[in-house]
Design an enzyme around this catalytic site. Structure first.
Site, PDB file in Angstrom:
ATOM      1  N   CYS A 119       0.815  -1.229   0.000  1.00  0.00           N
ATOM      2  CA  CYS A 119       0.000   0.000   0.000  1.00  0.00           C
ATOM      3  C   CYS A 119       0.846   1.275   0.000  1.00  0.00           C
ATOM      4  O   CYS A 119       0.317   2.368  -0.208  1.00  0.00           O
ATOM      5  CB  CYS A 119      -0.967  -0.004   1.175  1.00  0.00           C
ATOM      6  SG  CYS A 119      -2.001  -1.474   1.205  1.00  0.00           S
ATOM      7  N   HIS A 252      -3.157   7.072   2.178  1.00  0.00           N
ATOM      8  CA  HIS A 252      -3.627   5.765   1.711  1.00  0.00           C
ATOM      9  C   HIS A 252      -5.036   5.541   2.253  1.00  0.00           C
ATOM     10  O   HIS A 252      -5.306   5.786   3.431  1.00  0.00           O
ATOM     11  CB  HIS A 252      -2.671   4.678   2.203  1.00  0.00           C
ATOM     12  CG  HIS A 252      -3.190   3.295   1.978  1.00  0.00           C
ATOM     13  ND1 HIS A 252      -3.711   2.887   0.779  1.00  0.00           N
ATOM     14  CD2 HIS A 252      -3.283   2.231   2.813  1.00  0.00           C
ATOM     15  CE1 HIS A 252      -4.094   1.633   0.871  1.00  0.00           C
ATOM     16  NE2 HIS A 252      -3.853   1.217   2.098  1.00  0.00           N
ATOM     17  N   ASN A 282     -10.231  -0.308   0.095  1.00  0.00           N
ATOM     18  CA  ASN A 282      -8.771  -0.217   0.093  1.00  0.00           C
ATOM     19  C   ASN A 282      -8.251  -0.828  -1.214  1.00  0.00           C
ATOM     20  O   ASN A 282      -8.373  -2.039  -1.421  1.00  0.00           O
ATOM     21  CB  ASN A 282      -8.239  -0.976   1.321  1.00  0.00           C
ATOM     22  CG  ASN A 282      -6.728  -0.947   1.438  1.00  0.00           C
ATOM     23  OD1 ASN A 282      -6.030  -0.612   0.490  1.00  0.00           O
ATOM     24  ND2 ASN A 282      -6.225  -1.327   2.598  1.00  0.00           N
TER      25      ASN A 282
HETATM   26  O1  UT7 Z   1      -3.752  -1.362   3.541  1.00  0.00           O
HETATM   27  C1  UT7 Z   1      -2.782  -1.485   4.533  1.00  0.00           C
HETATM   28  C2  UT7 Z   1      -3.195  -0.817   5.734  1.00  0.00           C
HETATM   29  N1  UT7 Z   1      -4.286  -1.527   6.375  1.00  0.00           N
HETATM   30  C3  UT7 Z   1      -4.945  -0.939   7.329  1.00  0.00           C
HETATM   31  O2  UT7 Z   1      -4.691   0.218   7.595  1.00  0.00           O
HETATM   32  C4  UT7 Z   1      -5.972  -1.716   8.120  1.00  0.00           C
HETATM   33  C5  UT7 Z   1      -5.836  -1.366   9.569  1.00  0.00           C
HETATM   34  N2  UT7 Z   1      -6.807  -2.009  10.433  1.00  0.00           N
HETATM   35  C6  UT7 Z   1      -8.126  -1.696  10.400  1.00  0.00           C
HETATM   36  O3  UT7 Z   1      -8.552  -0.916   9.580  1.00  0.00           O
HETATM   37  C7  UT7 Z   1      -9.030  -2.287  11.464  1.00  0.00           C
HETATM   38  O4  UT7 Z   1      -8.254  -2.937  12.443  1.00  0.00           O
HETATM   39  C8  UT7 Z   1     -10.073  -3.297  10.905  1.00  0.00           C
HETATM   40  C9  UT7 Z   1     -11.092  -2.544  10.065  1.00  0.00           C
HETATM   41  C10 UT7 Z   1      -9.385  -4.339  10.042  1.00  0.00           C
HETATM   42  C11 UT7 Z   1     -10.814  -3.999  12.030  1.00  0.00           C
HETATM   43  O5  UT7 Z   1     -11.428  -3.025  12.869  1.00  0.00           O
HETATM   44  P1  UT7 Z   1     -11.305  -3.147  14.452  1.00  0.00           P
HETATM   45  O6  UT7 Z   1     -12.068  -2.036  15.015  1.00  0.00           O
HETATM   46  O7  UT7 Z   1      -9.820  -3.224  14.763  1.00  0.00           O
HETATM   47  O8  UT7 Z   1     -12.054  -4.493  14.742  1.00  0.00           O
HETATM   48  P2  UT7 Z   1     -11.532  -5.805  15.495  1.00  0.00           P
HETATM   49  O9  UT7 Z   1     -10.547  -6.517  14.644  1.00  0.00           O
HETATM   50  O10 UT7 Z   1     -11.131  -5.408  16.875  1.00  0.00           O
HETATM   51  O11 UT7 Z   1     -12.848  -6.651  15.575  1.00  0.00           O
HETATM   52  C12 UT7 Z   1     -13.948  -6.247  16.426  1.00  0.00           C
HETATM   53  C13 UT7 Z   1     -15.046  -7.258  16.293  1.00  0.00           C
HETATM   54  C14 UT7 Z   1     -14.597  -8.697  16.488  1.00  0.00           C
HETATM   55  O12 UT7 Z   1     -15.602  -9.388  17.202  1.00  0.00           O
HETATM   56  P3  UT7 Z   1     -15.443  -9.671  18.770  1.00  0.00           P
HETATM   57  O13 UT7 Z   1     -14.198 -10.489  18.902  1.00  0.00           O
HETATM   58  O14 UT7 Z   1     -15.337  -8.329  19.409  1.00  0.00           O
HETATM   59  O15 UT7 Z   1     -16.697 -10.404  19.101  1.00  0.00           O
HETATM   60  C15 UT7 Z   1     -14.533  -9.248  15.083  1.00  0.00           C
HETATM   61  O16 UT7 Z   1     -14.752 -10.636  15.028  1.00  0.00           O
HETATM   62  O17 UT7 Z   1     -15.632  -7.211  14.988  1.00  0.00           O
HETATM   63  C16 UT7 Z   1     -15.690  -8.514  14.437  1.00  0.00           C
HETATM   64  N3  UT7 Z   1     -15.564  -8.428  12.991  1.00  0.00           N
HETATM   65  C17 UT7 Z   1     -16.604  -8.285  12.160  1.00  0.00           C
HETATM   66  N4  UT7 Z   1     -17.935  -8.227  12.388  1.00  0.00           N
HETATM   67  C18 UT7 Z   1     -18.731  -8.055  11.320  1.00  0.00           C
HETATM   68  C19 UT7 Z   1     -14.412  -8.422  12.259  1.00  0.00           C
HETATM   69  N5  UT7 Z   1     -14.715  -8.283  10.947  1.00  0.00           N
HETATM   70  C20 UT7 Z   1     -16.056  -8.197  10.862  1.00  0.00           C
HETATM   71  C21 UT7 Z   1     -16.950  -8.037   9.800  1.00  0.00           C
HETATM   72  N6  UT7 Z   1     -18.268  -7.964  10.069  1.00  0.00           N
HETATM   73  N7  UT7 Z   1     -16.534  -7.923   8.513  1.00  0.00           N
END
Ligand code: UT7
Length: 325
Positions: A119, A252, A282
């Site tokens: 990225c 990005h 993305n």
């Molecule tokens: O391109 C290179 C750069 N990449 C990035 O910058 C990505 C950086 N990271 C992010 O943007 C975020 O970390 C994410 C969008 C990937 C995830 O967001 P988050 O707020 O960090 O969520 P999380 O991973 O802490 O997940 C929270 C909850 C989890 O459930 P529990 O364990 O709290 O019950 C996940 O299982 O959300 C759940 N979850 C979803 N629920 C519905 C994860 N993905 C999904 C989904 N739909 N698609």
């Protein structure tokens, strides 16, 4: 007289198939994967993304973006003497997507190669092209970011498959007596390979490892916010400018929360942040030139504006470029 590089035209291309969060959620539900428009919008800001047809690769998306950038610059393909394509989803293992794209443009002879910095690929590629122009190795470059991330997504992993899309963006970068690119700051730290990777490859005619994207989203999130701020401050210092000089911040486009956090740290008002992640998802190396082209064509970014580009991604890689448009 000093020799600089300046962007003279921008272009972009999105494959026609647009998939909203609700449509994606319905498709994933058919395979037992639960997600929702609400979750995706709240956590990422993404509302829709585009997907290329199976026979359309990065060179094809990239050549459309390149033609539009050439038209905007008032140039012909034959005017170009350097092609750099930033991509992590090349058409083939080799040759480079840049050589395939060169042939599609109907030109031959000029150097053409790919840059692989995920990225951060576009800020890396732009920095390389700028250096080659300033040293006289090239005079009119096409710098392209093009990706088909839909090919490397694991559709059973809801934490990643809702985040990415396909697309391409391009700029024509030309030698100039006055500075366009003001400063650049690039970094990598390979100890973070595993937090964002496609841990597979080909060997002996077979796929080895896992050829699908894996990401520790929270680890990437935490690192991204810090390094983007460092890179932004470093380019401002190198260019002897301040936050107040920035007309447009084009980071990005991965997550609106990271982007807004970066703008806040630079004390920039929200309306100076260019946002396309809502419509594109993305698109990795394509996201910055895509957002730049959208901002130029909508009349936001105008000639003379100071623009900060910031990339961050797998590797771990990151960097920023400050330029006068
Ligand atoms: O391109 C290179 C750069 N990449 C990035 O910058 C990505 C950086 N990271 C992010 O943007 C975020 O970390 C994410 C969008 C990937 C995830 O967001 P988050 O707020 O960090 O969520 P999380 O991973 O802490 O997940 C929270 C909850 C989890 O459930 P529990 O364990 O709290 O019950 C996940 O299982 O959300 C759940 N979850 C979803 N629920 C519905 C994860 N993905 C999904 C989904 N739909 N698609």
């Amino acid at each position: 007289m000093s020799r600089y590089s300046r962007i003279t035209g921008t272009g972009s291309f999105l494959p026609p198939k647009r998939v909203t969060n609700a449509e994606l959620a319905t498709q994933l539900a058919a395979n037992g994967i639960e997600t929702s428009d609400e979750w995706i919008v709240e956590r990422t800001g993404i509302r829709a993304r585009h997907f290329a047809e199976p026979d359309v690769g990065s060179s094809e998306l990239g050549v459309h973006a390149a033609r539009r950038a050439l038209e905007a610059a008032g140039r012909q393909p034959s005017d170009i003497d350097l092609i750099i394509v930033a991509t992590s989803t090349p058409d083939m293992v080799f040759p480079s997507t840049a050589t395939i794209l060169q042939n599609k443009l109907g030109i031959a002879g000029c150097p053409a190669f790919d840059v692989q910095a995920v990225c951060s690929g576009f800020v890396y590629a732009l920095t390389v092209a700028d250096a080659m122009i300033r040293t006289g190795t090239a005079s009119r470059a096409l710098v392209i970011g093009s990706e088909v991330f839909s090919r490397i997504l694991d559709w059973t992993d809801r934490t990643t498959c809702v985040l990415f899309g396909d697309g391409a963006g391009a700029v024509v970068l030309e030698a100039s007596d006055t500075p366009g690119l003001l400063a650049s700051d690039l970094h990598a730290d390979g100890k973070h390979v595993e937090i964002l990777c496609v841990p597979g490859g080909v060997s002996g005619g077979k796929v080895h490892g896992n050829p699908l994207l894996r990401m520790d989203g929270q680890a990437v999130f935490k690192l991204a916010v810090g390094v983007l701020d460092q890179a932004a401050r470093a380019v401002l210092k190198k260019a002897e400018r301040t936050e107040a000089d920035i007309d447009w911040l084009i980071p990005h486009q991965a997550n609106i929360r990271i982007m807004q956090g970066t703008a806040r740290k630079l004390k920039l008002p929200a309306d100076k942040l260019v946002v396309t992640v809502d419509q594109h998802g993305n698109t990795s190396a394509a996201s910055i030139p895509l957002a730049l082209d959208v901002a130029v064509r909508s009349g936001k970014v105008r000639q003379g504006d100071t623009v900060m580009l910031e990339g961050v991604g797998g590797g771990f890689t990151w960097g920023a470029v400050l330029l006068d448009f």
